[in-house]
Design a protein around this motif. Structure first.
Motif, PDB file in Angstrom:
ATOM      1  N   LEU A 150     -13.791   1.121  -0.403  1.00 14.76           N
ATOM      2  CA  LEU A 150     -12.415   1.018   0.064  1.00 14.76           C
ATOM      3  C   LEU A 150     -12.224  -0.177   0.980  1.00 14.76           C
ATOM      4  O   LEU A 150     -11.179  -0.855   0.949  1.00 14.76           O
ATOM      5  CB  LEU A 150     -12.005   2.301   0.788  1.00 14.76           C
ATOM      6  CG  LEU A 150     -11.714   3.510  -0.120  1.00 14.76           C
ATOM      7  CD1 LEU A 150     -11.443   4.740   0.729  1.00 14.76           C
ATOM      8  CD2 LEU A 150     -10.558   3.228  -1.039  1.00 14.76           C
ATOM      9  N   SER A 151     -13.224  -0.468   1.819  1.00 19.15           N
ATOM     10  CA  SER A 151     -13.136  -1.630   2.701  1.00 19.15           C
ATOM     11  C   SER A 151     -13.053  -2.912   1.900  1.00 19.15           C
ATOM     12  O   SER A 151     -12.294  -3.832   2.210  1.00 19.15           O
ATOM     13  CB  SER A 151     -14.350  -1.667   3.636  1.00 19.15           C
ATOM     14  OG  SER A 151     -14.379  -0.513   4.452  1.00 19.15           O
ATOM     15  N   SER A 152     -13.829  -2.981   0.846  1.00 25.04           N
ATOM     16  CA  SER A 152     -13.779  -4.168  -0.023  1.00 25.04           C
ATOM     17  C   SER A 152     -12.410  -4.298  -0.680  1.00 25.04           C
ATOM     18  O   SER A 152     -11.854  -5.396  -0.812  1.00 25.04           O
ATOM     19  CB  SER A 152     -14.872  -4.090  -1.098  1.00 25.04           C
ATOM     20  OG  SER A 152     -16.144  -4.020  -0.492  1.00 25.04           O
ATOM     21  N   LEU A 153     -11.837  -3.145  -1.091  1.00 26.48           N
ATOM     22  CA  LEU A 153     -10.518  -3.179  -1.722  1.00 26.48           C
ATOM     23  C   LEU A 153      -9.451  -3.655  -0.746  1.00 26.48           C
ATOM     24  O   LEU A 153      -8.544  -4.428  -1.093  1.00 26.48           O
ATOM     25  CB  LEU A 153     -10.171  -1.786  -2.255  1.00 26.48           C
ATOM     26  CG  LEU A 153      -8.792  -1.644  -2.946  1.00 26.48           C
ATOM     27  CD1 LEU A 153      -8.694  -2.599  -4.124  1.00 26.48           C
ATOM     28  CD2 LEU A 153      -8.577  -0.202  -3.402  1.00 26.48           C
TER      29      LEU A 153
ATOM     30  N   VAL B 259       2.299  -3.953  -2.725  1.00 24.39           N
ATOM     31  CA  VAL B 259       1.022  -4.328  -2.126  1.00 24.39           C
ATOM     32  C   VAL B 259       0.934  -3.821  -0.698  1.00 24.39           C
ATOM     33  O   VAL B 259      -0.100  -3.305  -0.251  1.00 24.39           O
ATOM     34  CB  VAL B 259       0.823  -5.858  -2.184  1.00 24.39           C
ATOM     35  CG1 VAL B 259      -0.350  -6.297  -1.318  1.00 24.39           C
ATOM     36  CG2 VAL B 259       0.623  -6.328  -3.617  1.00 24.39           C
ATOM     37  N   ASP B 260       2.053  -3.955   0.055  1.00 28.85           N
ATOM     38  CA  ASP B 260       2.053  -3.474   1.435  1.00 28.85           C
ATOM     39  C   ASP B 260       1.822  -1.963   1.489  1.00 28.85           C
ATOM     40  O   ASP B 260       1.072  -1.463   2.342  1.00 28.85           O
ATOM     41  CB  ASP B 260       3.381  -3.822   2.117  1.00 28.85           C
ATOM     42  CG  ASP B 260       3.523  -5.307   2.373  1.00 28.85           C
ATOM     43  OD1 ASP B 260       2.495  -6.015   2.354  1.00 28.85           O
ATOM     44  OD2 ASP B 260       4.668  -5.765   2.586  1.00 28.85           O
ATOM     45  N   ARG B 261       2.490  -1.220   0.564  1.00 23.11           N
ATOM     46  CA  ARG B 261       2.318   0.236   0.559  1.00 23.11           C
ATOM     47  C   ARG B 261       0.884   0.614   0.191  1.00 23.11           C
ATOM     48  O   ARG B 261       0.281   1.502   0.810  1.00 23.11           O
ATOM     49  CB  ARG B 261       3.300   0.865  -0.429  1.00 23.11           C
ATOM     50  CG  ARG B 261       4.755   0.839   0.048  1.00 23.11           C
ATOM     51  CD  ARG B 261       5.619   1.777  -0.791  1.00 23.11           C
ATOM     52  NE  ARG B 261       5.652   1.389  -2.204  1.00 23.11           N
ATOM     53  CZ  ARG B 261       6.535   0.536  -2.715  1.00 23.11           C
ATOM     54  NH1 ARG B 261       7.456  -0.033  -1.918  1.00 23.11           N
ATOM     55  NH2 ARG B 261       6.512   0.246  -4.000  1.00 23.11           N
ATOM     56  N   LEU B 262       0.337  -0.056  -0.805  1.00 16.97           N
ATOM     57  CA  LEU B 262      -1.042   0.223  -1.215  1.00 16.97           C
ATOM     58  C   LEU B 262      -2.020  -0.132  -0.109  1.00 16.97           C
ATOM     59  O   LEU B 262      -2.999   0.584   0.140  1.00 16.97           O
ATOM     60  CB  LEU B 262      -1.374  -0.545  -2.495  1.00 16.97           C
ATOM     61  CG  LEU B 262      -0.686  -0.035  -3.779  1.00 16.97           C
ATOM     62  CD1 LEU B 262      -0.943  -1.002  -4.921  1.00 16.97           C
ATOM     63  CD2 LEU B 262      -1.191   1.363  -4.131  1.00 16.97           C
ATOM     64  N   SER B 263      -1.743  -1.259   0.548  1.00 14.03           N
ATOM     65  CA  SER B 263      -2.628  -1.667   1.641  1.00 14.03           C
ATOM     66  C   SER B 263      -2.635  -0.628   2.751  1.00 14.03           C
ATOM     67  O   SER B 263      -3.685  -0.292   3.318  1.00 14.03           O
ATOM     68  CB  SER B 263      -2.189  -3.025   2.198  1.00 14.03           C
ATOM     69  OG  SER B 263      -2.309  -4.037   1.225  1.00 14.03           O
TER      70      SER B 263
ATOM     71  N   HIS C 117      -9.610  -7.347  -0.462  1.00 15.81           N
ATOM     72  CA  HIS C 117      -9.065  -7.967  -1.677  1.00 15.81           C
ATOM     73  C   HIS C 117      -7.541  -7.953  -1.669  1.00 15.81           C
ATOM     74  O   HIS C 117      -6.883  -8.956  -1.966  1.00 15.81           O
ATOM     75  CB  HIS C 117      -9.601  -7.236  -2.897  1.00 15.81           C
ATOM     76  CG  HIS C 117      -8.983  -7.728  -4.191  1.00 15.81           C
ATOM     77  ND1 HIS C 117      -9.287  -8.952  -4.739  1.00 15.81           N
ATOM     78  CD2 HIS C 117      -8.063  -7.145  -5.020  1.00 15.81           C
ATOM     79  CE1 HIS C 117      -8.596  -9.118  -5.839  1.00 15.81           C
ATOM     80  NE2 HIS C 117      -7.841  -8.032  -6.043  1.00 15.81           N
ATOM     81  N   LEU C 118      -6.959  -6.799  -1.301  1.00 10.26           N
ATOM     82  CA  LEU C 118      -5.504  -6.695  -1.285  1.00 10.26           C
ATOM     83  C   LEU C 118      -4.895  -7.631  -0.260  1.00 10.26           C
ATOM     84  O   LEU C 118      -3.855  -8.247  -0.473  1.00 10.26           O
ATOM     85  CB  LEU C 118      -5.079  -5.256  -0.997  1.00 10.26           C
ATOM     86  CG  LEU C 118      -5.267  -4.253  -2.162  1.00 10.26           C
ATOM     87  CD1 LEU C 118      -5.014  -2.841  -1.672  1.00 10.26           C
ATOM     88  CD2 LEU C 118      -4.361  -4.590  -3.326  1.00 10.26           C
ATOM     89  N   ARG C 119      -5.545  -7.726   0.909  1.00  9.44           N
ATOM     90  CA  ARG C 119      -5.009  -8.603   1.950  1.00  9.44           C
ATOM     91  C   ARG C 119      -5.035 -10.061   1.510  1.00  9.44           C
ATOM     92  O   ARG C 119      -4.110 -10.834   1.766  1.00  9.44           O
ATOM     93  CB  ARG C 119      -5.813  -8.413   3.224  1.00  9.44           C
ATOM     94  CG  ARG C 119      -5.463  -7.108   3.959  1.00  9.44           C
ATOM     95  CD  ARG C 119      -6.377  -6.886   5.140  1.00  9.44           C
ATOM     96  NE  ARG C 119      -5.946  -5.712   5.887  1.00  9.44           N
ATOM     97  CZ  ARG C 119      -6.687  -5.156   6.840  1.00  9.44           C
ATOM     98  NH1 ARG C 119      -7.878  -5.661   7.156  1.00  9.44           N
ATOM     99  NH2 ARG C 119      -6.240  -4.089   7.492  1.00  9.44           N
ATOM    100  N   SER C 120      -6.139 -10.476   0.889  1.00  9.36           N
ATOM    101  CA  SER C 120      -6.219 -11.855   0.416  1.00  9.36           C
ATOM    102  C   SER C 120      -5.209 -12.121  -0.697  1.00  9.36           C
ATOM    103  O   SER C 120      -4.617 -13.197  -0.785  1.00  9.36           O
ATOM    104  CB  SER C 120      -7.633 -12.196  -0.051  1.00  9.36           C
ATOM    105  OG  SER C 120      -7.982 -11.373  -1.167  1.00  9.36           O
ATOM    106  N   ALA C 121      -4.977 -11.120  -1.558  1.00 11.89           N
ATOM    107  CA  ALA C 121      -4.013 -11.313  -2.654  1.00 11.89           C
ATOM    108  C   ALA C 121      -2.586 -11.330  -2.147  1.00 11.89           C
ATOM    109  O   ALA C 121      -1.730 -12.033  -2.659  1.00 11.89           O
ATOM    110  CB  ALA C 121      -4.174 -10.173  -3.676  1.00 11.89           C
ATOM    111  N   GLY C 122      -2.325 -10.576  -1.074  1.00 11.40           N
ATOM    112  CA  GLY C 122      -0.962 -10.515  -0.544  1.00 11.40           C
ATOM    113  C   GLY C 122      -0.608 -11.736   0.231  1.00 11.40           C
ATOM    114  O   GLY C 122       0.552 -11.996   0.448  1.00 11.40           O
TER     115      GLY C 122
END
Length: 498
Positions: A487-490, A463-467, A493-498
């Motif tokens: 991309l901003s929305s993604l 997740v960190d690498r993808l973020s 989403h990744l930050r909230s999931a992580g």
């Protein structure tokens, strides 16, 4: 005699120093090794005490000094059985004739009323352990300071009144005193220990029902730093190698899930009935999540003799099979009658025949008892013609202290520590007719948990690498098109999931 609940000795009212009449004889026991000069200074301070000289004897236990210790006015005994501080303390106290044993280091300077401050407590209660107020100085005449651990402990526990079961941790050989009878009840000093013998003895005194009293008026000064002050990590490395075996209260020393420990944390007592029923009870107790439990099986084991018999028609067959089954299990012992106490084990669970423990039952009961330092936890299991069938988790220290008073033991334990009734079904008790499965290996569960943690870490790294990659792409997109994009929305989403 006054009754002290837990370690709250505030109910005791010692007389003012100089305003009472002493009666008890005290033996000041000093272990000594090549310390003639320091010992003479300590002896001078003892000669100036306000406590009546005719009630004081000084016993010096010489642990092989060269030349041998000589001290006028003291009785010098030579340590001949072993060596070290434990052997010296035990040799000295065995030679002492006083009703109170006062331990003292050889390099102490005492206030003139030091002994009197100690002894006034022993005239009030026969199961107090008095701890002197020791300050460390570099030279005689300085005010000195308490060790940091001692200072913090006293401040956080109202001078040990709120210390619960851990008050013994401040027990030290530098200046503590105890009734000789209580010392004998606890088993004396472990002569095999050369360090931490005072901590281990303090633990056993606690199991014997002791109340620990730190007295700021029992002033004394220790010339020079202690070994702990100079080499703390090395001292702990040394002492913790064996204190885990001897003091089950030190839970952090018992992290190993499969070790056999010399002193169990809980001793479960089971009466032998049928082979199957008793086996179910014993096996369940040994298979729980509390790894340092031990079991005593009570039965007429003395009847198992070696004469010729029918292997299958022996009238004592079930008893013999149980003995065969556990003869080489180090956590199982055999007894002809129920033990009165589990000392030095801190808890004793009396389990009725035909009942078994769930995997976490014992650990849950101990946690419940420790929440309010209860002396007795009664577990209602069933009701029959004779009344309620109950298991009993007894705190060793509580019943030892209650035994010093007249009256029903359970009532006294309730007054001194507290008693609570709970329902067995809520804590995982079952019957031998339908015992819980013993399958499942704790090590496998720990390994599985470790794998899951590793997998979780790997996923978080992904997740960190993808973020980071999405962040890079997002910045590139914003440079080309300032309007918010997918991309901003993604990223959000990744930050909230992580």
């Amino acid at each position: 005699m006054i009754r002290v609940r837990h370690n709250d000795y505030g109910v005791l009212r010692p007389p003012a120093i100089g305003d009472w009449t002493p009666e008890l004889r005290v033996s000041v026991v000093i272990p000594a090794y090549d310390c003639q000069e320091a010992l003479e200074r300590t002896a001078s301070a003892l000669a100036a005490q306000t406590y009546p000289a005719e009630l004081v004897e000084i016993v010096v236990a010489d642990d092989g000094s060269t030349p041998p210790i000589e001290l006028p006015g003291a009785r010098v005994v030579r340590v001949t059985d072993g060596w070290g501080r434990g052997a010296a303390r035990q040799t000295g106290q065995l030679a002492a004739i006083g009703e109170v044993i006062h331990w003292l280091d050889s390099d102490m300077i005492l206030a003139p009323d030091h002994l009197e401050a100690h002894m006034r407590w022993h005239h009030l209660l026969d199961h107090v352990v008095v701890i002197g107020d020791i300050r460390f100085v570099t030279a005689p005449g300085e005010d000195g300071t308490r060790p940091e651990y001692t200072r913090k402990t006293l401040e956080s526990t109202r001078m040990l009144k709120d210390a619960g079961t851990s008050a013994y941790l401040l027990h030290t050989g530098a200046s503590t005193s105890v009734r000789a009878e209580l010392l004998r009840a606890a088993g004396g000093v472990d002569a095999s220990l050369n360090m931490a013998e005072d901590t281990e003895l303090g633990y056993r005194l606690a199991q014997a029902g002791a109340v620990f009293v730190p007295d700021p008026q029992a002033r004394a000064w220790h010339v020079g730093p202690s070994t702990v002050m100079l080499r703390e990590k090395e001292v702990h490395r040394h002492n913790w190698s064996y204190l885990g075996d001897l003091v089950p209260d030190l839970r952090w020393l018992r992290g190993h899930p499969r070790r056999h420990w010399r002193v169990p944390y809980v001793r479960v007592v089971v009466s032998a009935t049928t082979y199957e029923e008793t086996r179910a009870s014993v096996d369940a107790a040994l298979a729980g999540t509390l790894p340092d439990a031990a079991v005593t099986v009570v039965g007429p084991w003395g009847r198992l003799t070696g004469e010729r018999r029918s292997s299958l028609d022996d009238p004592l067959l079930d008893l013999r099979l149980l003995h065969n089954l556990y003869a080489h299990e180090p956590r199982v012992t055999f007894a002809e009658s129920e033990p009165v106490t589990a000392a030095p084990t801190p808890f004793l669970l009396r389990l009725p025949a035909g009942w078994v423990l769930g995997a976490d039952t014992l650990a849950r009961l101990v946690r419940l008892a420790d929440e309010d330092v209860l002396g007795l936890l009664c577990v209602a299991l069933a009701e029959d013609a004779d009344g309620v069938v109950a298991a009993r988790l007894e705190r060793t220290a509580a019943f030892a202290r209650a035994a010093r008073f007249d009256g029903p033991a359970d009532d006294l334990v309730d007054e001194l520590f507290g008693v609570l009734w709970v329902e067995g079904g809520e804590h995982g008790f079952g019957t031998a007719a339908d015992p819980p499965p013993l399958g499942g290996d704790p090590a496998k569960w720990r390994a599985l948990a470790a794998r899951r943690l590793a997998e979780t870490k790997e996923l978080r790294d992904q997740v960190d690498r993808l973020s980071a990659e999405v962040e890079r792409l997002s910045r590139a997109q914003e440079q080309e098109d300032p309007a918010p994009g997918p991309l901003s929305s993604l990223i959000r989403h990744l930050r909230s999931a992580g």
